[in-house]
Design a protein around this motif. Structure first.
Motif, PDB file in Angstrom:
ATOM      1  N   ASN A   3       0.840  -1.201   0.000  1.00  0.00           N
ATOM      2  CA  ASN A   3       0.000   0.000   0.000  1.00  0.00           C
ATOM      3  C   ASN A   3       0.871   1.246   0.000  1.00  0.00           C
ATOM      4  OD1 ASN A   3      -2.527  -1.373   0.250  1.00  0.00           O
ATOM      5  ND2 ASN A   3      -1.995  -1.780   2.372  1.00  0.00           N
ATOM      6  N   LEU A   5       1.014   5.226   1.173  1.00  0.00           N
ATOM      7  CA  LEU A   5       0.405   6.221   2.035  1.00  0.00           C
ATOM      8  C   LEU A   5       1.008   7.579   1.737  1.00  0.00           C
ATOM      9  CD1 LEU A   5       0.422   4.522   5.557  1.00  0.00           C
ATOM     10  CD2 LEU A   5      -1.392   4.524   3.860  1.00  0.00           C
ATOM     11  N   ALA A   7       1.420  10.768   3.810  1.00  0.00           N
ATOM     12  CA  ALA A   7       1.312  11.166   5.215  1.00  0.00           C
ATOM     13  C   ALA A   7       1.362  12.685   5.353  1.00  0.00           C
ATOM     14  CB  ALA A   7       2.433  10.534   6.029  1.00  0.00           C
ATOM     15  N   THR A  14      -4.910  16.793   5.035  1.00  0.00           N
ATOM     16  CA  THR A  14      -5.152  15.387   4.693  1.00  0.00           C
ATOM     17  C   THR A  14      -6.519  15.238   4.041  1.00  0.00           C
ATOM     18  OG1 THR A  14      -3.822  14.648   6.566  1.00  0.00           O
ATOM     19  CG2 THR A  14      -5.313  13.034   5.591  1.00  0.00           C
ATOM     20  N   VAL A  28      -9.324   5.752  -2.640  1.00  0.00           N
ATOM     21  CA  VAL A  28      -8.523   6.223  -1.508  1.00  0.00           C
ATOM     22  C   VAL A  28      -9.290   6.032  -0.210  1.00  0.00           C
ATOM     23  CG1 VAL A  28      -7.167   7.921  -2.797  1.00  0.00           C
ATOM     24  CG2 VAL A  28      -9.377   8.585  -1.875  1.00  0.00           C
ATOM     25  N   VAL A  31      -6.500   6.782   6.790  1.00  0.00           N
ATOM     26  CA  VAL A  31      -6.053   5.815   7.798  1.00  0.00           C
ATOM     27  C   VAL A  31      -5.108   6.505   8.777  1.00  0.00           C
ATOM     28  CG1 VAL A  31      -6.278   3.841   6.222  1.00  0.00           C
ATOM     29  CG2 VAL A  31      -4.097   5.033   6.398  1.00  0.00           C
ATOM     30  N   THR A  33      -1.638   7.091  10.469  1.00  0.00           N
ATOM     31  CA  THR A  33      -0.263   6.914  10.013  1.00  0.00           C
ATOM     32  C   THR A  33       0.431   5.922  10.930  1.00  0.00           C
ATOM     33  OG1 THR A  33      -0.226   9.212   9.253  1.00  0.00           O
ATOM     34  CG2 THR A  33       1.900   8.111   9.504  1.00  0.00           C
ATOM     35  N   SER A  44      -3.154   9.612   7.331  1.00  0.00           N
ATOM     36  CA  SER A  44      -2.622   9.485   5.990  1.00  0.00           C
ATOM     37  C   SER A  44      -3.736   9.126   5.024  1.00  0.00           C
ATOM     38  CB  SER A  44      -1.570   8.367   5.930  1.00  0.00           C
ATOM     39  OG  SER A  44      -0.466   8.674   6.736  1.00  0.00           O
ATOM     40  N   VAL A  45      -3.428   9.285   3.765  1.00  0.00           N
ATOM     41  CA  VAL A  45      -4.336   8.856   2.709  1.00  0.00           C
ATOM     42  C   VAL A  45      -3.713   7.622   2.068  1.00  0.00           C
ATOM     43  CG1 VAL A  45      -5.432   9.458   0.528  1.00  0.00           C
ATOM     44  CG2 VAL A  45      -5.171  11.191   2.303  1.00  0.00           C
ATOM     45  N   LYS A  46      -4.448   6.515   2.144  1.00  0.00           N
ATOM     46  CA  LYS A  46      -4.011   5.261   1.525  1.00  0.00           C
ATOM     47  C   LYS A  46      -4.521   5.250   0.096  1.00  0.00           C
ATOM     48  CE  LYS A  46      -5.429   0.658   2.132  1.00  0.00           C
ATOM     49  NZ  LYS A  46      -5.829  -0.410   3.041  1.00  0.00           N
ATOM     50  N   GLU A  72       5.678   3.366   1.397  1.00  0.00           N
ATOM     51  CA  GLU A  72       5.167   2.048   1.020  1.00  0.00           C
ATOM     52  C   GLU A  72       5.078   1.246   2.311  1.00  0.00           C
ATOM     53  OE1 GLU A  72       6.212  -1.830  -1.719  1.00  0.00           O
ATOM     54  OE2 GLU A  72       7.706  -0.268  -1.481  1.00  0.00           O
TER      55      GLU A  72
END
Length: 85
Positions: A3, A5, A7, A14, A28, A31, A33, A44-46, A72
């Motif tokens: 995945n 992210l 951050a 965010t 997206v 989540v 971090t 963070s954005v996954k 990653e």
């Protein structure tokens, strides 16, 4: 690749990044971090690897000064491994 992210140190930025990515058609989610990223408390954005190029363009065009980096994230043998991209 695991995945990815994006951050941030700011919840507002965010969420702004998340909404922009979503409007761009990317899958997206927001989540926590992982502590292994060493960016302090944050969210963070996954995103999928297919959207990584678009994410870089959105980031650099958007003035996100709280951006902490792309990471990653992989789970290997029950442990979280974080690699800066």
């Amino acid at each position: 690749m695991g995945n990815i992210l994006a951050a941030f140190r700011s919840r507002t930025q965010t969420m702004r990044f998340f909404e922009r990515m979503k409007r761009g058609g990317c899958a997206v989610s927001v989540v926590n971090t992982p502590k292994e990223a060493h960016v302090g408390c944050g969210i963070s954005v996954k995103l999928s690897t297919q959207c990584f190029g678009f994410a870089k363009r959105v980031l650099y065009a958007g003035g996100y000064d709280s951006f902490a980096g792309f990471f990653e994230i992989r789970q290997i043998s029950g442990r979280t491994q974080v690699k800066t991209i």
